[in-house]
Design a protein around this motif. Sequence first.
Motif, PDB file in Angstrom:
ATOM      1  N   GLU A  73      42.461 -20.340 -57.233  1.00 24.33           N
ATOM      2  CA  GLU A  73      41.572 -20.867 -56.202  1.00 24.33           C
ATOM      3  C   GLU A  73      42.090 -20.506 -54.811  1.00 24.33           C
ATOM      4  O   GLU A  73      43.288 -20.601 -54.532  1.00 24.33           O
ATOM      5  N   GLU A  74      41.164 -20.117 -53.965  1.00 25.67           N
ATOM      6  CA  GLU A  74      41.501 -19.702 -52.599  1.00 25.67           C
ATOM      7  C   GLU A  74      40.803 -20.652 -51.620  1.00 25.67           C
ATOM      8  O   GLU A  74      39.570 -20.655 -51.520  1.00 25.67           O
ATOM      9  N   GLN A  75      41.598 -21.435 -50.915  1.00 25.77           N
ATOM     10  CA  GLN A  75      41.063 -22.457 -50.025  1.00 25.77           C
ATOM     11  C   GLN A  75      40.278 -21.882 -48.843  1.00 25.77           C
ATOM     12  O   GLN A  75      39.325 -22.505 -48.373  1.00 25.77           O
ATOM     13  N   VAL A  76      40.651 -20.718 -48.376  1.00 29.60           N
ATOM     14  CA  VAL A  76      39.941 -20.094 -47.251  1.00 29.60           C
ATOM     15  C   VAL A  76      38.481 -19.847 -47.628  1.00 29.60           C
ATOM     16  O   VAL A  76      37.562 -20.170 -46.879  1.00 29.60           O
ATOM     17  N   VAL A  77      38.273 -19.288 -48.796  1.00 27.23           N
ATOM     18  CA  VAL A  77      36.920 -18.988 -49.258  1.00 27.23           C
ATOM     19  C   VAL A  77      36.146 -20.273 -49.493  1.00 27.23           C
ATOM     20  O   VAL A  77      34.980 -20.388 -49.110  1.00 27.23           O
ATOM     21  N   GLY A 104      29.333 -13.637 -42.602  1.00 30.75           N
ATOM     22  CA  GLY A 104      29.595 -12.353 -43.236  1.00 30.75           C
ATOM     23  C   GLY A 104      30.761 -11.632 -42.581  1.00 30.75           C
ATOM     24  O   GLY A 104      31.631 -11.078 -43.258  1.00 30.75           O
ATOM     25  N   GLN A 105      30.799 -11.655 -41.255  1.00 29.51           N
ATOM     26  CA  GLN A 105      31.899 -11.002 -40.536  1.00 29.51           C
ATOM     27  C   GLN A 105      33.234 -11.679 -40.832  1.00 29.51           C
ATOM     28  O   GLN A 105      34.233 -11.008 -41.093  1.00 29.51           O
ATOM     29  N   LYS A 106      33.255 -12.997 -40.802  1.00 30.85           N
ATOM     30  CA  LYS A 106      34.496 -13.725 -41.098  1.00 30.85           C
ATOM     31  C   LYS A 106      35.010 -13.376 -42.491  1.00 30.85           C
ATOM     32  O   LYS A 106      36.207 -13.146 -42.693  1.00 30.85           O
ATOM     33  N   GLU A 147      28.819  -2.658 -41.095  1.00 34.94           N
ATOM     34  CA  GLU A 147      27.376  -2.855 -41.280  1.00 34.94           C
ATOM     35  C   GLU A 147      26.918  -4.222 -40.795  1.00 34.94           C
ATOM     36  O   GLU A 147      25.898  -4.337 -40.113  1.00 34.94           O
ATOM     37  N   VAL A 148      27.652  -5.287 -41.146  1.00 36.43           N
ATOM     38  CA  VAL A 148      27.228  -6.621 -40.713  1.00 36.43           C
ATOM     39  C   VAL A 148      27.408  -6.775 -39.206  1.00 36.43           C
ATOM     40  O   VAL A 148      26.609  -7.445 -38.540  1.00 36.43           O
ATOM     41  N   THR A 149      28.414  -6.127 -38.636  1.00 35.80           N
ATOM     42  CA  THR A 149      28.595  -6.160 -37.189  1.00 35.80           C
ATOM     43  C   THR A 149      27.439  -5.453 -36.489  1.00 35.80           C
ATOM     44  O   THR A 149      26.887  -5.962 -35.506  1.00 35.80           O
TER      45      THR A 149
END
Length: 163
Positions: A73-77, A104-106, A147-149
């Motif tokens: 598990e990844e707390q950031v996500v 999306g950028q983050k 692309e998202v930027t």
Amino acid sequence: MTTESVDELLVQGLQELYYTEQQLVDALETLSDQTDDEAASQGFSEHREETQNQVDRLEQVFDQIGEEPRTKEEQVVNALIEEHEQFARDNDGDVLDRYNMSVGQKTEHYEIAAYGNVTSLAEKAGYDEAADLLSESLSEEEEALDEVTQASEEFDQQQLASD
């Protein structure tokens, strides 16, 4: 948690990425469905397919280094997903579209850092084929960020022009 070797650090990083990518497959579908801006919605949808390929690629990496594919598990996500869910409950329209692009950028920045780290660790540990696969995913994440930027900048320009 004590980590005693570069190999253990690599496995932990891969497990976190495996978890991350699996969570993002679902999150990208949500972003695509929620986003009214056609270009951004299409971008999220395309990146969802790419993310599923990255899940498969991580399974290949686990195989190459002799480890079972497992998640950590990844707390950031988890925090990014939870924050998005809270925001989306209270907002819609252009504000939600722009917020989705910023999420999306983050996420891409996080993935770039994570893939950069595990690629370097795989190289140091002598897993050249695994490093090549991880480098491929890293490149895809860098392209996705571009692309998202670009979609965000175009969205902002459209919003300024309509005001």
